[in-house]
Design a protein around this motif. Structure first.
Motif, short mmCIF file in Angstrom:
data_model
loop_
_atom_site.label_atom_id
_atom_site.label_comp_id
_atom_site.label_asym_id
_atom_site.label_seq_id
_atom_site.Cartn_x
_atom_site.Cartn_y
_atom_site.Cartn_z
N ARG A 23 0.80 -1.20 0.09
CA ARG A 23 0.02 0.18 0.01
C ARG A 23 0.98 1.25 -0.07
NH1 ARG A 23 -5.25 0.75 -1.60
NH2 ARG A 23 -5.84 2.96 -0.94
N GLY A 24 2.20 1.35 0.47
CA GLY A 24 2.92 2.18 0.25
C GLY A 24 3.05 3.01 1.70
N VAL A 25 2.66 2.24 2.86
CA VAL A 25 2.85 3.03 4.10
C VAL A 25 4.04 2.90 4.70
CG1 VAL A 25 1.78 2.49 6.50
CG2 VAL A 25 0.20 2.28 4.74
N ILE A 26 4.61 4.00 5.38
CA ILE A 26 5.77 4.12 5.98
C ILE A 26 5.42 4.91 7.40
CG2 ILE A 26 6.80 4.65 3.72
CD1 ILE A 26 7.57 7.42 4.68
N LEU A 27 6.51 4.71 8.18
CA LEU A 27 6.49 5.39 9.52
C LEU A 27 7.24 6.59 9.37
CD1 LEU A 27 5.67 4.99 12.74
CD2 LEU A 27 7.93 4.18 12.69
N ASP A 28 6.12 7.85 9.52
CA ASP A 28 7.10 9.20 9.10
C ASP A 28 7.76 9.66 10.50
OD1 ASP A 28 5.07 10.25 10.93
OD2 ASP A 28 4.02 11.20 9.64
N ALA A 29 8.43 10.84 10.27
CA ALA A 29 9.16 11.28 11.43
C ALA A 29 8.32 11.52 12.73
CB ALA A 29 9.80 12.69 10.96
N SER A 30 7.03 11.61 12.61
CA SER A 30 6.31 12.14 13.86
C SER A 30 5.88 10.89 14.54
CB SER A 30 5.20 12.83 13.57
OG SER A 30 4.21 11.89 12.71
N GLY A 31 6.11 9.48 13.73
CA GLY A 31 5.84 8.29 14.54
C GLY A 31 4.52 7.83 13.93
N SER A 32 3.83 8.28 12.87
CA SER A 32 2.58 8.08 12.39
C SER A 32 2.76 7.13 11.08
CB SER A 32 1.85 9.25 12.19
OG SER A 32 1.33 9.97 13.45
N TYR A 33 2.04 6.03 10.92
CA TYR A 33 2.05 5.41 9.49
C TYR A 33 1.13 6.30 8.71
CZ TYR A 33 3.80 1.55 11.94
OH TYR A 33 4.84 0.59 12.57
N LYS A 34 1.67 6.32 7.46
CA LYS A 34 0.95 7.14 6.48
C LYS A 34 1.49 6.45 4.95
CE LYS A 34 3.78 11.20 6.02
NZ LYS A 34 3.57 12.73 6.16
N PRO A 35 0.46 6.64 4.18
CA PRO A 35 1.21 6.14 2.66
C PRO A 35 1.60 7.32 1.95
CG PRO A 35 -1.28 6.57 2.49
CD PRO A 35 -0.97 6.42 3.97
N ILE A 36 2.81 7.09 1.19
CA ILE A 36 3.50 8.01 0.50
C ILE A 36 3.10 7.74 -0.83
CG2 ILE A 36 5.46 8.02 2.11
CD1 ILE A 36 6.98 6.14 0.09
N ARG A 37 3.24 9.24 -1.54
CA ARG A 37 2.88 9.05 -2.96
C ARG A 37 3.84 7.98 -3.66
NH1 ARG A 37 -0.22 12.05 -6.39
NH2 ARG A 37 0.53 12.49 -8.29
N GLU A 38 4.98 8.38 -3.42
CA GLU A 38 6.36 7.88 -4.26
C GLU A 38 6.38 6.08 -3.67
OE1 GLU A 38 6.83 10.34 -2.18
OE2 GLU A 38 6.49 12.07 -3.23
N SER A 39 5.38 5.56 -3.56
CA SER A 39 5.29 4.13 -3.22
C SER A 39 6.05 3.26 -4.34
CB SER A 39 4.02 3.58 -3.01
OG SER A 39 3.16 3.50 -4.08
N PHE A 40 6.51 2.15 -4.21
CA PHE A 40 7.02 1.47 -5.15
C PHE A 40 5.78 1.10 -6.29
CE2 PHE A 40 5.55 -2.24 -2.81
CZ PHE A 40 5.00 -2.94 -3.76
N ALA A 41 4.69 1.02 -6.03
CA ALA A 41 3.60 0.42 -6.79
C ALA A 41 3.40 1.68 -7.88
CB ALA A 41 2.39 0.41 -5.97
N PHE A 42 3.34 3.03 -7.20
CA PHE A 42 3.12 4.18 -8.13
C PHE A 42 4.43 4.37 -8.91
CE2 PHE A 42 3.78 8.81 -8.79
CZ PHE A 42 2.41 9.30 -9.40
N LEU A 43 5.59 4.33 -8.54
CA LEU A 43 6.83 4.58 -9.24
C LEU A 43 6.87 3.55 -10.23
CD1 LEU A 43 9.17 5.42 -6.39
CD2 LEU A 43 8.03 6.94 -7.92
N ALA A 44 6.77 2.57 -10.19
CA ALA A 44 6.81 1.10 -11.03
C ALA A 44 5.82 1.28 -12.10
CB ALA A 44 6.96 -0.24 -10.39
N ALA A 45 4.45 1.53 -11.65
CA ALA A 45 3.42 2.03 -12.90
C ALA A 45 3.64 2.99 -13.56
CB ALA A 45 1.95 1.85 -12.09
N SER A 46 4.12 4.02 -13.01
CA SER A 46 4.40 5.26 -13.83
C SER A 46 5.57 4.79 -14.87
CB SER A 46 4.68 6.45 -12.99
OG SER A 46 3.73 6.70 -12.00
N GLU A 47 6.63 4.24 -14.35
CA GLU A 47 7.84 4.00 -15.30
C GLU A 47 7.44 3.33 -16.47
OE1 GLU A 47 11.64 3.94 -16.61
OE2 GLU A 47 10.68 5.10 -15.05
N LEU A 48 6.43 2.19 -16.14
CA LEU A 48 6.37 0.97 -17.18
C LEU A 48 5.18 1.47 -18.02
CD1 LEU A 48 7.08 -2.01 -14.73
CD2 LEU A 48 8.29 -1.27 -16.73
N GLY A 49 4.36 2.33 -17.58
CA GLY A 49 3.17 2.64 -18.34
C GLY A 49 1.91 1.74 -18.32
N PHE A 50 1.70 1.23 -17.02
CA PHE A 50 0.66 0.48 -16.65
C PHE A 50 -0.48 1.18 -15.93
CE2 PHE A 50 3.60 -2.95 -17.68
CZ PHE A 50 2.67 -3.98 -18.40
#
Length: 290
Positions: A23-50
């Motif tokens: 899902r692209g969830v990381i632990l941010d600097a404040s100690g909260s879990y949240k998804p990032i836009r630059e997740s592997f799913a987003f980056l790979a799909a964008s790069e490959l055109g899927f």
């Protein structure tokens, strides 16, 4: 023999099923879990055109994943949002953690179900007869234990969220289900965790570290146990003639793979997601017509 996809033309839509890592969830600097836009799913799909349908959910085990896939294939259920998955009791979401809300699980100003080039609905952009790919990333929550229960009573037997036997059996059933519905499944191994960092994270709210260590034997058992589930993914792939993307290897080839992990020792950070992206793109270039 490790399975590979034949070079062929696939539909331009990929489905992704898995847990918070997918899902692209990381632990941010404040100690909260949240998804990032630059997740592997987003980056790979964008790069490959899927076009990507991301049905991964925080805390998801293979059992929960099967329910999601069944609903997705049935096309008769409401869309599940990322925030709804917080009610799932399995895996890391059960460990004492920073309180989470729908707000801090979604990027600022982001729709909970839609991102550029990412689709989380059940509609189809491509209704052709071309094979559709489904990437699956499960196991990190399945192998996890109820650490609060172990802390309270380290002398009795404790089982993981999903036993190894049940994990392999249910994963196989999911693969068959996807194949029967016209998908070509692709498995992903698990990124390695940092046992010391993860142990410190899930005990930070006051769990009895000495009691848990007496049950574990040594803290590195956490790493070895997690690794055994990743290894079983290769066995599942072999048994069901399904290719595997070796995400774990990409981390272990680094001199210090822990720098690619968040403070909790288990979620890849933004650099970790870029590392996963490079592995997926390499896999796609070698085994798919892209």
């Amino acid at each position: 023999m490790r399975q590979k996809l034949e070079k062929t033309m696939y539909a331009n839509e990929i489905c992704l099923f898995g847990d918070s890592i997918a899902r692209g969830v990381i632990l941010d600097a404040s100690g909260s879990y949240k998804p990032i836009r630059e997740s592997f799913a987003f980056l790979a799909a964008s790069e490959l055109g899927f076009s990507l349908i991301n049905k991964a959910r925080f805390g998801c085990t293979i059992a929960k994943g099967r329910e999601i896939i069944e609903r997705f294939l049935g096309r008769d259920a409401a869309v599940t949002t990322c925030s709804a998955s917080l009610a799932d009791p399995a895996g890391i979401s059960r460990a004492p953690s920073v309180p989470q809300t729908a707000a801090n699980l979604m990027p600022e100003n982001a729709s909970p179900n839609v991102a550029i080039h990412i689709r989380t609905d059940n509609s189809h952009a491509d209704d052709s007869s071309q094979a559709r790919l489904a990437f699956l990333e499960f196991g990190g929550n399945d192998c996890d234990f109820r650490w609060d229960e172990i802390s309270a009573d380290p002398h009795r037997e404790h089982l993981p969220a999903t036993t190894p036997e049940r994990f392999s059996h249910m994963y196989g059933e999911v693969l068959q289900m996807l194949k029967q519905n016209g998908f070509k499944p692709v498995l992903m191994t698990l990124p390695p965790l940092n046992a010391e960092r993860y142990f410190a994270w899930f005990t930070r709210a006051g769990l009895d570290q000495a009691a848990i260590l007496s049950w574990l034997g040594d803290v590195q058992f956490i790493y070895r146990w997690h690794e055994s589930y990743s290894s079983s993914i290769w066995e599942i792939g072999e048994a069901h003639n399904v290719p595997v993307v070796d995400i774990r290897k990409a981390f272990l080839e680094q001199r210090n793979y822990s720098r690619f992990l968040c403070k909790d020792g288990i979620h890849p950070n933004t650099e970790g997601h870029r590392l996963i992206t490079s592995k997926i793109i390499k896999f796609a270039q070698e085994h798919m017509s892209v």
